[in-house]
Design a protein around this motif. Structure first.
Motif, short mmCIF file in Angstrom:
data_model
loop_
_atom_site.label_atom_id
_atom_site.label_comp_id
_atom_site.label_asym_id
_atom_site.label_seq_id
_atom_site.Cartn_x
_atom_site.Cartn_y
_atom_site.Cartn_z
N ALA A 57 29.60 -17.70 17.70
CA ALA A 57 29.20 -18.33 18.54
C ALA A 57 27.67 -17.46 18.28
N PRO A 58 26.62 -18.08 18.53
CA PRO A 58 25.50 -17.23 18.49
C PRO A 58 24.81 -16.62 19.24
N GLU A 59 24.08 -15.30 18.47
CA GLU A 59 23.84 -13.79 18.87
C GLU A 59 22.97 -14.30 20.27
N LYS A 60 22.91 -14.60 21.22
CA LYS A 60 21.05 -14.65 22.10
C LYS A 60 20.28 -13.65 21.97
N PRO A 61 18.95 -14.53 21.89
CA PRO A 61 18.15 -13.74 21.31
C PRO A 61 17.36 -12.79 22.24
N GLU A 62 16.26 -12.39 21.79
CA GLU A 62 16.16 -10.86 23.05
C GLU A 62 15.01 -12.32 23.12
N THR A 63 14.37 -11.75 24.82
CA THR A 63 13.25 -12.24 25.20
C THR A 63 12.18 -11.03 25.11
N GLU A 101 12.40 -15.23 22.86
CA GLU A 101 11.67 -15.87 23.55
C GLU A 101 10.35 -15.60 24.14
N LYS A 129 8.98 -20.75 21.08
CA LYS A 129 9.36 -20.58 21.85
C LYS A 129 8.90 -19.93 22.58
#
Length: 143
Positions: A57-63, A101, A129
């Motif tokens: 699963a791809p890492e969830k990018p930080e915001t 993002e 983003k």
């Protein structure tokens, strides 16, 4: 138990005893069915299942939250940041993988010129983003 006979001289009284024989018969039948089927639940069927490989699963990018108040002061994740330092932070954030993002939170009285400059600066430094954070109106929330 008293059953009615052929003698008509007796008073016909209602039968006060409960006949539990049919209930016992049903319970015994259910017990036999359960005894027979219970061992079937414990046996497992041997099945040779196929294996599959999947991508992680791809890492969830930080915001990154960039807030701008009505005076034009900027806050990077709730920490004050100067315009000169903002460009360095945007360049550094654009180099992260996956790319974070950028969430813009601007006061409704903020001049559009400041927002346009920040969006242009972010895009020129490689951030793709960019999102706007708003507060939903009361009429939209009521629906």
């Amino acid at each position: 138990m008293a059953f009615g006979g052929f003698n008509d001289n007796q008073n016909q009284a209602p039968m006060a005893d409960i006949n539990i024989t049919p209930m016992v018969d049903v319970m015994l039948v259910l017990l036999v069915i359960f005894i027979i089927t219970a061992p079937l639940f414990t046996h497992a069927i041997k099945v040779d299942l196929p294996t599959a490989q999947s991508a992680p699963a791809p890492e969830k990018p930080e915001t990154i939250s960039l807030s701008i108040d009505r005076a034009g002061k900027m806050f990077w994740n709730d920490q004050p940041v100067q315009e000169a330092d903002l460009e360095n932070r945007l360049v550094e954030a654009a180099q992260h993988q996956p790319q974070p993002e950028l969430q813009l939170r601007a006061d409704k009285d903020t001049r559009y010129e400041i927002l346009a400059q920040v969006m242009s600066l972010a895009q020129n430094n490689g951030l793709t983003k960019i999102g706007f954070v708003t507060v939903p109106s009361k009429t939209a929330a009521a629906k």
